[in-house]
Each structure stands twice: as structure tokens, then as C-alpha cells.
Design a protein around this motif. Structure first.
Motif, PDB file in Angstrom:
ATOM      1  N   GLY A 208       0.779  -1.234   0.000  1.00 31.37           N
ATOM      2  CA  GLY A 208       0.000   0.000   0.000  1.00 31.37           C
ATOM      3  C   GLY A 208       0.802   1.271   0.000  1.00 31.37           C
ATOM      4  N   SER A 209       2.129   1.190   0.129  1.00 34.13           N
ATOM      5  CA  SER A 209       2.970   2.394   0.154  1.00 34.13           C
ATOM      6  C   SER A 209       3.756   2.512  -1.142  1.00 34.13           C
ATOM      7  N   TYR A 210       4.087   3.747  -1.491  1.00 37.31           N
ATOM      8  CA  TYR A 210       4.749   4.016  -2.760  1.00 37.31           C
ATOM      9  C   TYR A 210       6.271   3.972  -2.639  1.00 37.31           C
ATOM     10  N   GLY A 211       6.918   3.289  -3.577  1.00 36.00           N
ATOM     11  CA  GLY A 211       8.365   3.345  -3.710  1.00 36.00           C
ATOM     12  C   GLY A 211       9.114   2.393  -2.794  1.00 36.00           C
ATOM     13  N   ASN A 212      10.445   2.519  -2.850  1.00 38.45           N
ATOM     14  CA  ASN A 212      11.326   1.727  -1.992  1.00 38.45           C
ATOM     15  C   ASN A 212      11.587   2.476  -0.684  1.00 38.45           C
ATOM     16  N   PHE A 213      11.826   1.711   0.361  1.00 43.06           N
ATOM     17  CA  PHE A 213      12.072   2.299   1.672  1.00 43.06           C
ATOM     18  C   PHE A 213      13.356   1.744   2.277  1.00 43.06           C
ATOM     19  N   ASP A 214      13.985   2.555   3.110  1.00 44.80           N
ATOM     20  CA  ASP A 214      15.115   2.107   3.918  1.00 44.80           C
ATOM     21  C   ASP A 214      14.542   1.510   5.198  1.00 44.80           C
ATOM     22  N   ALA A 215      14.971   0.304   5.528  1.00 44.08           N
ATOM     23  CA  ALA A 215      14.507  -0.354   6.750  1.00 44.08           C
ATOM     24  C   ALA A 215      15.687  -0.590   7.679  1.00 44.08           C
ATOM     25  N   SER A 216      15.440  -0.449   8.974  1.00 44.54           N
ATOM     26  CA  SER A 216      16.504  -0.579   9.970  1.00 44.54           C
ATOM     27  C   SER A 216      16.061  -1.460  11.126  1.00 44.54           C
ATOM     28  N   GLN A 217      17.050  -2.071  11.754  1.00 39.45           N
ATOM     29  CA  GLN A 217      16.838  -2.858  12.961  1.00 39.45           C
ATOM     30  C   GLN A 217      17.355  -2.061  14.156  1.00 39.45           C
ATOM     31  N   LEU A 218      16.545  -1.966  15.209  1.00 37.85           N
ATOM     32  CA  LEU A 218      16.920  -1.217  16.404  1.00 37.85           C
ATOM     33  C   LEU A 218      17.515  -2.159  17.446  1.00 37.85           C
ATOM     34  N   TYR A 219      18.528  -1.648  18.170  1.00 37.98           N
ATOM     35  CA  TYR A 219      19.161  -2.431  19.228  1.00 37.98           C
ATOM     36  C   TYR A 219      18.851  -1.909  20.622  1.00 37.98           C
ATOM     37  N   ASP A 220      18.222  -0.743  20.693  1.00 39.24           N
ATOM     38  CA  ASP A 220      17.827  -0.193  21.990  1.00 39.24           C
ATOM     39  C   ASP A 220      16.592   0.666  21.771  1.00 39.24           C
ATOM     40  N   ASP A 221      16.232   1.443  22.782  1.00 38.53           N
ATOM     41  CA  ASP A 221      14.997   2.228  22.721  1.00 38.53           C
ATOM     42  C   ASP A 221      15.244   3.704  22.413  1.00 38.53           C
ATOM     43  N   PHE A 222      16.415   4.017  21.839  1.00 36.66           N
ATOM     44  CA  PHE A 222      16.755   5.413  21.583  1.00 36.66           C
ATOM     45  C   PHE A 222      15.778   6.057  20.607  1.00 36.66           C
ATOM     46  N   TYR A 223      15.429   5.350  19.533  1.00 37.00           N
ATOM     47  CA  TYR A 223      14.552   5.918  18.505  1.00 37.00           C
ATOM     48  C   TYR A 223      13.068   5.756  18.826  1.00 37.00           C
ATOM     49  N   THR A 224      12.769   5.237  20.011  1.00 37.79           N
ATOM     50  CA  THR A 224      11.386   5.207  20.485  1.00 37.79           C
ATOM     51  C   THR A 224      11.240   6.036  21.756  1.00 37.79           C
ATOM     52  N   GLY A 225      12.131   6.977  21.945  1.00 34.28           N
ATOM     53  CA  GLY A 225      12.020   7.917  23.051  1.00 34.28           C
ATOM     54  C   GLY A 225      12.162   7.300  24.422  1.00 34.28           C
ATOM     55  N   GLY A 226      12.917   6.184  24.514  1.00 33.41           N
ATOM     56  CA  GLY A 226      13.103   5.538  25.798  1.00 33.41           C
ATOM     57  C   GLY A 226      12.009   4.546  26.137  1.00 33.41           C
ATOM     58  N   GLN A 227      10.947   4.499  25.314  1.00 29.84           N
ATOM     59  CA  GLN A 227       9.890   3.526  25.528  1.00 29.84           C
ATOM     60  C   GLN A 227      10.318   2.177  24.950  1.00 29.84           C
ATOM     61  N   ASN A 228       9.822   1.112  25.539  1.00 28.56           N
ATOM     62  CA  ASN A 228      10.132  -0.224  25.056  1.00 28.56           C
ATOM     63  C   ASN A 228       9.814  -0.324  23.570  1.00 28.56           C
ATOM     64  N   LYS A 229      10.811  -0.604  22.769  1.00 30.22           N
ATOM     65  CA  LYS A 229      10.599  -0.618  21.322  1.00 30.22           C
ATOM     66  C   LYS A 229       9.653  -1.731  20.876  1.00 30.22           C
ATOM     67  N   ASN A 230       9.399  -2.692  21.746  1.00 29.11           N
ATOM     68  CA  ASN A 230       8.457  -3.758  21.419  1.00 29.11           C
ATOM     69  C   ASN A 230       7.056  -3.485  21.959  1.00 29.11           C
TER      70      ASN A 230
END
Length: 391
Positions: A208-230
Motif C-alpha cells: 500500500g505504500s509508494y516506492g522503496n524504503f530504507d529499513a533498519s533494525q533497532l538495538y535499543d529504545d533510543f529511537y522510540t524515546g526511551g519507551q520499550n521498542k516492542n
């Protein structure tokens, strides 16, 4: 992100993989980054990424250099938040000095605030441009520290993105920081676990989304603002993502892309602060057809980055495109830009001593008869200094 810096393939691992042909599971799609290349993302787009692929965090492009503001950022921030994903932003660096980094940081912060990027979100320095490649390691390190200082003073958190081949050679990325790009063929084992995230593909597709995307794997909760990334959704509850159907050939092509010319469908009004030549192409070697004097303005419909300059393009009334250099990329600005208002139907020019209608027409990219018709001029030889002409 738009350009990637990657290293050489580990050939021994590749041969082993080809010979045994294992059924491996791809790295996790914890985070995606988006930009104008993916269009305006909807709540439905992000919700599908969350529910079907386990995406937890989004990083949207905010700006580049001191000249480009991604027009999709405001929308993407809003729709990502509505879908329950944690939103961050990134700035594509074009600096080659500490002063340049300072200017770009101030620009990035201003654009991020205008777009509604929440305080405490991460505002990433995307370091992969040709400018940094030509800059010594110590200067790049000082530049990113200056960017970090300004970003944090504005209430955002800072991180750096770069390719694995640049890590600690072009710019330092200490353990416990950083988002590293590397696209190996075999993604069944974790890489760069001493950093916040590993970007493992640039060709991810989402239903449902247009184009190619960059996908990343997270190792901590930095990019979720300190909240549990799961906490948003666990990957164990989503369909497996298998990127092993095609081998990803790691070549120098993507490194070379960092130096290619670029163009942006960006509109605005540019007012010159010095005399500028009007050319038939975005190149200093192209033909000069007119000039703009300090204080004169043009409305442009496209921006090009070519030959180290930022070029504005506009359509003349004769149907030909003309180009004006608005400044040096990452350096001196030749004037000021502002947003274009679609309600403005006409533009004006003030006649100067020595002007003739034919000279003015050539400068403005129009023809004499059009200026006569717009301004009710019967005698093309009769104009006077200070007269305002519509065009």
C-alpha cells in the motif's frame, strides 16, 4: 536515506551462503525512513507498516543543506503520530566546516519546529555527502559536535547516520551512538550491535505504500524515546519479511551517487542581493541571456544542485526555461527566498535608467508585445525610470 554509503561484500560468507542456500530470515523492520521520494504518507500506510511488518519508529527527512525543506515532512510527522508510531527527523548534511554545520543545524531546527517535530524526538545528522568526504576527519568531528550542540539546545536529541565504510574514517561514531547503513546479502545475523540501529536495506517495499524504503533494525529504545521498542507491536506477531530472494550486489555505485546532480520540485520567490546572470541552462558555461539586479525578484518552479551551485528555474513567457544561481551549495547565498503564494497573479518590475522595453523583456524572459499589452504601452520606445511594469 536518499544516498547510501556501503562497504565491500564479505565474499567468503557469500560463497558459503550460495553453496548451502539456507532459508534465512531477514533482519527486523523496526524502523523506516521516508522522504518526498515516497510521497505524502497516510495514516493507513503507517498503520500497515506497524501491523504487518512490526515497524515501531519513523524517521522523516526534514531538510538538506540550508536550501531544501522537505515538503512532505509536516504531513509525515502528523500521520506517523496518528498511527501510533514514534516519529523522528533527519537532516542531510552538506557542510564542509564547523560554520557550515552551525548554519545547517539552525536551519534544520527551524524547519523541524515549523513541521511540528515533537520536542525530545531525534534529529539526525545524515553524514554521507561529497562535502564531508573531502573534509578531514577532525573537522567533520568538530562539525557534528556543533550540530549536536544546537540540536540539543533546541530540545531535540541528536544522533548521527553514516555508512559502514565512513564510520571512524570520515567521521567518528562512538559506541553507544549512531545509526549505521550496510546492505549485505545475508541479513540473518546482527551487525553494528554497539550502535543504536543498523540500516540493512534500501529496497524494502510495504503493501500500500509508494516506492522503496530504507529499513533498519533497532538495538535499543533510543529511537522510540526511551519507551520499550516492542511495546508498539512485537515482530513475533507479524509476517516474516524475507529479503533473500535477490542478492544485493554491493558496489561503488551508491558511493558515486553522492556526487551526482540533483533536482527538487520546489517553488518559491527569490530576490537577488547582487547582480546575477540569467542563463539558458543550470551551468556557469551556458549562454547568458539577461541579468537580475539587486532587489529584483523571480518566481521559480524548480531547484537544481549542479556544478556546486543552487539554481532556480523559471519559465519565460516565450516558453523557454531560464536559470539563475541562488548561491553556492553549502556556502554564500546570493539572495533571499520566500514561499510562493499562488494568489499572486502578476509580478512587477521597476524601470531603471538606461532600460529599454526589449532589454527588460529579455531579462524577464518575456516579449515586448506582452509587456505592452500588460501595461497599456502603445509606444514601445516610451518608458521612463521609476515606472512599474506588470509582467
Amino acid at each position: 536515506m536518499k544516498k547510501k554509503l556501503i562497504g565491500a561484500v564479505a565474499m567468503a560468507a557469500l560463497f558459503c551462503t550460495l553453496s548451502t542456500a539456507p532459508n534465512v530470515e531477514a533482519a527486523r523492520t523496526d524502523m523506516v525512513d521516508v522522504s518526498n521520494h515516497n510521497g505524502y504518507m497516510t495514516v493507513g500506510n503507517f498503520t500497515a507498516m506497524r501491523d504487518q511488518y512490526g515497524v515501531k519508529s519513523v524517521v522523516t527527512k526534514i531538510s538538506e543543506g540550508t536550501y531544501y525543506h522537505d515538503y512532505t515532512a509536516k504531513n509525515n510527522i502528523s500521520t506517523a503520530q496518528q498511527s501510533g508510531l514514534y516519529i523522528n527527523g533527519y537532516h542531510f548534511a552538506r557542510w564542509s566546516s564547523v560554520a557550515g554545520a552551525r548554519a545547517e543545524a539552525n536551519y534544520a531546527v527551524a524547519m523541524a519546529k515549523a513541521d511540528g517535530l515533537p520536542i525530545n524526538a531525534v534529529l539526525v545528522a545524515d553524514v554521507e555527502g561529497e562535502q564531508q568526504q573531502r573534509t578531514p576527519l577532525n573537522i567533520n568531528n568538530l562539525a557534528v559536535m556543533e550540530f549536536k550542540r544546537i540540536v540539543e539546545a533546541a530540545g531535540y536529541r541528536y544522533d548521527i547516520y553514516t555508512g559502514q565504510g565512513w564510520r571512524d574514517t570520515i567521521v567518528s561514531v562512538p559506541n553507544g551512538t549512531g545509526w549505521i547503513a550496510h546492505y549485505p546479502w545475508d541479513t540473518s545475523w546482527d551487525r553494528y550491535t554497539n550502535h543504536h540501529a543498523w540500516q540493512w536495506t534500501s529496497t524494502m517495499k510495504f503493501n500500500g505504500s509508494y516506492g522503496n524504503f530504507d529499513a533498519s533494525q533497532l538495538y535499543d529504545d533510543f529511537y522510540t524515546g526511551g519507551q520499550n521498542k516492542n511495546a508498539v507491536i512485537s515482530n513475533s506477531n507479524t509476517a516474516d519479511v524475507d529479503n533473500q530472494k535477490e542478492a544485493k550486489q554491493e558496489t561503488t555505485t551508491q558511493v558515486q551517487q553522492a556526487t551526482k546532480d540533483e533536482d527538487y520540485a520546489q517553488t518559491g520567490v527569490f530576490t537577488a542581493k547582487t547582480t546575477l546572470n540569467v542563463r539558458t541552462a543550470p551551468s556557469t558555461s551556458s549562454t547568458i541571456v539577461a541579468s537580475y539586479s539587486p532587489g529584483e525578484s523571480l518566481t521559480y518552479d524548480h531547484v537544481y544542485i549542479k556544478g556546486g551551485y543552487v539554481w532556480a528555474r523559471y519559465m519565460s513567457y516565450s516558453g523557454s526555461y531560464h536559470y539563475v544561481a541562488m548561491g553556492v551549495m553549502g556556502g554564500q547565498e546570493y539572495g533571499a527566498r520566500r514561499a510562493y503564494s499562488a494568489t499572486v497573479q502578476t509580478r512587477s518590475y521597476t524601470v531603471k535608467s538606461g532600460d529599454s522595453l526589449s532589454v527588460i523583456a529579455r531579462k524577464l524572459g518575456t516579449i515586448v508585445s506582452h509587456l505592452q499589452r500588460m501595461n497599456g504601452i502603445r509606444n514601445a520606445n516610451l518608458i521612463y525610470p521609476g515606472q512599474t511594469l506588470k509582467y
